[in-house]
Design an enzyme around this catalytic site. Structure first.
Site, short mmCIF file in Angstrom:
data_model
loop_
_atom_site.label_atom_id
_atom_site.label_comp_id
_atom_site.label_asym_id
_atom_site.label_seq_id
_atom_site.Cartn_x
_atom_site.Cartn_y
_atom_site.Cartn_z
N ASP A 288 0.81 -1.22 0.00
CA ASP A 288 0.00 0.00 0.00
C ASP A 288 0.84 1.27 0.00
OD1 ASP A 288 1.08 -0.07 2.52
OD2 ASP A 288 -0.83 0.08 3.59
N CYS B 165 4.77 0.27 2.93
CA CYS B 165 5.35 -0.99 3.41
C CYS B 165 6.60 -0.77 4.28
CB CYS B 165 5.65 -1.92 2.25
SG CYS B 165 6.76 -1.23 0.99
N HIS C 225 9.45 -3.29 -2.61
CA HIS C 225 8.63 -3.59 -1.45
C HIS C 225 9.52 -4.00 -0.27
CE1 HIS C 225 4.81 -4.71 0.47
NE2 HIS C 225 5.45 -5.76 0.97
N HIS D 68 3.13 12.85 -9.18
CA HIS D 68 2.38 11.60 -9.04
C HIS D 68 3.26 10.56 -8.35
CE1 HIS D 68 -0.17 12.76 -12.83
NE2 HIS D 68 -0.34 13.58 -11.80
#
Length: 329
Positions: free
Chosen positions: A143, A146, A247, A323
């Site tokens: 999400d 992490c 991640h 972004h």
């Protein structure tokens, strides 16, 4: 504290037991004897690293004055120190790992074969076995938070609070965290990192390891490389995270694979015996293709839909547009 949760390890057996906070050494010894079918007077109990005796002479001493919840207790039989009158063991550092006897470093240059299939359930996390328990992967939600979620347990703060700490450190130290380092003015960076959608990386690891006085070791799944942040920590403690390219997850010493409540996530920073096992866990994950090649992976901006290739493109797009939400495709 209403109770203590302790992991008991006797030879190749282990168990997690919950005892009342006012339990005595004597009552705990009775529990251990019954659990492993051992004669009470043949038992020695140890904790810590190097292993320290739990004095058994005075059975009325509250167990909570000697050990902390979440620790591992080594159960030994026919030990000469069963009723040692040595000095009482020093209270453990809160939240520090209990690390009973490990083999000498020369014996673990090639750690034991990887175990990753549980005999109990196919849904156990990936793990490797060590002489004192299993090093398990604690998977964080995918999400964009992490890194902060992985560090939340060892550091004791929520992801939101960790983001705030980073933002405040950036704003308080403009000479250290310059535009050249951050890729944007410190005010913009502080605002950006406070957003739940912003990824954390080496800047955040550097700040948080220094702020909390904890060494953070990030183990790369693809290469097995260990990146150490704050290698001489003020607290003398170390934690391990596992990086798969885009991640972060947490590596923990698990008393029970499916129960994270009694995980050990802080270790003695002067002891390197855990590190090879975390690297072996990373190797297991690599064989499971649990990593992303950040130089060539395909990614899409979920805000505008732009297709990108690799971390370099994603970083450039984030700086150009603001972004910061991406997904693989």
């Amino acid at each position: 504290m209403s109770s203590l949760r302790l992991r008991l390890k006797y030879e190749n057996q282990s168990a997690v037991e919950t005892v009342e906070a006012n339990a005595t050494v004597g009552s705990f010894l009775d529990l251990v004897a019954a659990k492993f079918s051992l004669p009470r007077n043949s038992i020695a109990l140890k904790f810590g690293f190097p292993p320290q005796d739990i004095p058994l002479v005075n059975s009325d001493v509250p167990l909570s004055t000697l050990v902390s919840s979440g620790q591992q207790i080594l159960v030994l039989k026919n030990a000469a120190t069963s009723f040692s009158t040595n000095e009482p063991a020093k209270p453990p550092i809160p939240n520090a790992a209990t690390k009973p006897t490990f083999p000498p470093q020369t014996e673990i240059s090639n750690p034991p074969a990887v175990s990753h299939q549980s005999k109990n359930t196919s849904q156990d996390p990936p793990y490797v076995s060590t002489p004192i328990g299993d090093i398990a992967l604690r998977v964080m939600p995918d999400d964009n938070s992490c890194l902060f979620r992985a560090l939340s347990k060892p550091l004791g703060f929520s992801p939101y609070e960790l983001r705030e700490i980073v933002a405040n450190q950036v704003l308080s130290n403009p000479d250290i965290y310059s535009t050249a380092i951050l890729g944007k003015p410190s005010i913009e960076y502080a605002s950006w990192i406070r957003k739940e959608t912003s990824w954390g990386g080496y800047i955040e690891l550097s700040i948080l390891s220094s702020h909390f006085g904890v060494e953070i070791c990030s183990v790369d799944v693809k290469t097995g490389r260990v990146d150490s942040y704050n290698p001489q920590p003020a607290t003398g403690q170390r934690t391990y995270i596992v990086y798969s390219g885009i991640h972060y997850d947490l590596a923990a010493l698990a008393a029970v694979l499916w129960d994270t409540d009694v995980d050990v996530v802080l270790f003695d920073a002067s002891d390197v015996t855990i590190t090879p096992y975390v690297q072996q866990l990373a190797s297991l994950l690599k064989n499971m293709h649990y990593y992303t090649d950040t130089a060539s992976f395909s990614i899409r901006c979920t805000i505008c839909g732009t297709g990108l290739v690799g971390e370099k493109d994603a970083t450039a797009h984030a700086l150009a547009t603001g972004h910061t939400q991406f997904g693989e495709y």
